[in-house]
Scaffold this active site. Structure first.
Site, PDB file in Angstrom:
ATOM      1  N   ASP A 160      -6.098  -3.528   0.410  1.00 24.63           N
ATOM      2  CA  ASP A 160      -6.068  -3.224   1.845  1.00 24.63           C
ATOM      3  C   ASP A 160      -7.484  -3.033   2.385  1.00 24.63           C
ATOM      4  OD1 ASP A 160      -4.901  -2.969   4.294  1.00 24.63           O
ATOM      5  OD2 ASP A 160      -4.144  -0.948   3.990  1.00 24.63           O
ATOM      6  N   HIS A 195       0.814  -1.221   0.000  1.00 26.67           N
ATOM      7  CA  HIS A 195       0.000   0.000   0.000  1.00 26.67           C
ATOM      8  C   HIS A 195       0.845   1.267   0.000  1.00 26.67           C
ATOM      9  CE1 HIS A 195       0.834  -0.625   4.217  1.00 26.67           C
ATOM     10  NE2 HIS A 195      -0.152  -1.487   4.391  1.00 26.67           N
TER      11      HIS A 195
HETATM   12  O1  DOR Z   1      -5.616   1.370   7.510  1.00 23.63           O
HETATM   13  C1  DOR Z   1      -5.219   0.245   7.760  1.00 23.63           C
HETATM   14  N1  DOR Z   1      -6.041  -0.690   8.299  1.00 23.63           N
HETATM   15  N2  DOR Z   1      -3.945  -0.053   7.517  1.00 23.63           N
HETATM   16  C2  DOR Z   1      -3.413  -1.212   7.888  1.00 23.63           C
HETATM   17  O2  DOR Z   1      -2.245  -1.387   7.669  1.00 23.63           O
HETATM   18  C3  DOR Z   1      -4.222  -2.219   8.642  1.00 23.63           C
HETATM   19  C4  DOR Z   1      -5.653  -2.053   8.384  1.00 23.63           C
HETATM   20  C5  DOR Z   1      -6.547  -2.815   9.341  1.00 23.63           C
HETATM   21  O3  DOR Z   1      -6.222  -3.956   9.683  1.00 23.63           O
HETATM   22  O4  DOR Z   1      -7.583  -2.267   9.722  1.00 23.63           O
HETATM   23 ZN    ZN Z   2      -3.454  -3.874   5.428  1.00 17.96          ZN
END
Ligand code: DOR
Ligand code: ZN
Length: 346
Positions: A247, A174
């Site tokens: 993501d 990401h």
């Molecule tokens: O925004 C995010 N949410 N970035 C991450 O790296 C993990 C993810 C999550 O697991 O909610």
């Molecule tokens: Zn992630």
């Protein structure tokens, strides 16, 4: 009517969570995607092959019968990860890759790695057996400005890992900055990067327009417009070093709209439609398939999917459903700040 047919896409970065939430979100991803890499940041995390097998079974059970999807499992690296256990899980096909979360970098990353020197033997082993390393590339030092954490990670850690392990296959996940695009593009070894639809669609103003917008809060955080433009340019170029990893990360609305709102954007539902719109806006629809369905497979040395999907453009902007219901709660579905005219033909 305009339409395009592409090889069935893959999502190389997914948060399915577990149990009830998992059963709610798995159908959204598996409707259109053929394969995906599943993140291990559950509570508690997936730390070994045995846990990964059990988790994979639970995921497979929640895939609707008509959807054809293969989950690729990952292990969460800690300073205690055992290299022989990792090798066994990789050799027997249980686990595809390992994920490096710097401790505290994001949601459920508390058990991640504090001192990278502690995992050197594990990285050595991964390099030897050809197991990909997936990296959340942000430093966690609270003195580093949140908007610079990716850039500093590249300088301070990624550079080191690349130098020490020239044969290790690495995905910088990401990516959010022009710096990351240039670094990955300029590095002619086994380094590639995934890009999310939300980082392609929004810049950091989206977190602060007309008040604070917790639903646009994710990590790495959205960056300024010049960075978004660099990401779009990389994605639409067809350059094999850049591919889709959504993501997609479900959180309940009450946990997002909170004094300490959590990071993550749930984007599985309209991801492909949004991408088609972005690629069309850039006159690059012909490269959509590379980004969604080819470049990731090339990086991971996998065959392309055999199935195809068709995207169709309508005259009218499509109606966007805002929420996925979950018991008495809701999960907000990501939609960008522009109209989407594309649909996936079913
Ligand atoms: O925004 C995010 N949410 N970035 C991450 O790296 C993990 C993810 C999550 O697991 O909610
Ligand atoms: Zn992630």
């Amino acid at each position: 009517m305009k339409q395009i047919e592409i090889i069935k896409p893959d999502d190389w970065h997914i948060h399915f969570r577990d149990n009830d939430i998992m059963r709610q979100v798995v159908p959204e991803t598996t409707r259109y995607f053929g394969r995906g890499i599943v993140m291990p940041n559950l509570v508690p995390p997936i730390l070994n092959g045995t846990q990964a097998i059990e988790y994979k079974k639970r995921i497979i059970k929640s895939i609707p019968r008509n959807n054809n999807f293969e989950p690729f499992m990952t292990i969460y690296l800690t300073e205690k990860t055992r290299k022989d256990e990792l090798k066994e899980a990789h050799d027997n096909g249980t686990v595809f890759a390992a994920k490096l979360y710097p401790a505290g970098a994001t949601t459920n990353s508390e058990s991640g790695v504090k001192d990278i020197s502690k995992i050197i033997p594990v990285l050595e082993k991964m390099s030897e057996i050809g197991m990909p390393l997936l990296i959340h590339g942000e430093v966690t030092d609270k003195n580093i400005d949140i908007f610079d954490r990716e850039k500093v990670f590249i300088e301070k850690y990624l550079e080191f890992i690349l130098k020490e392990f020239p044969d290790l296959k690495i995905t910088l996940e990401h990516i959010t900055t022009k710096d990351a695009v240039e670094y990955v593009d300029g590095n002619n070894r086994k380094l590639a990067a995934s890009i999310t639809p939300h980082h392609l669609a929004l810049n950091r103003n989206a977190i602060f327009s007309n008040g604070i917008n917790p639903h646009n809060y994710c990590l790495p955080i959205l960056k300024r417009e010049k960075h978004r433009e660099a990401l779009v340019k990389a994605a639409v170029s067809g350059n094999p070093k850049f591919f889709l990893g959504t993501d997609t990360a479900p959180h309940l609305v009450k946990d997002k709209e909170n004094a300490c709102g959590c990071a993550g954007i749930f984007n599985a539902t309209y991801c492909l439609q949004i991408l088609a719109q972005i690629f069309e806006n850039e006159n690059s629809l012909s490269n959509l398939e590379k980004f969604t369905s080819k470049n990731g497979s090339i990086h991971y040395s996998l065959k392309f999917n055999e199935d195809k999907i068709t995207l169709v453009k309508s005259e009218e902007a499509q109606e966007i459903v805002k929420f996925l219901n979950f018991q008495n709660e809701k999960i907000r579905i990501f939609s960008p700040n522009f109209d989407i005219f594309w649909k996936v033909k079913v």
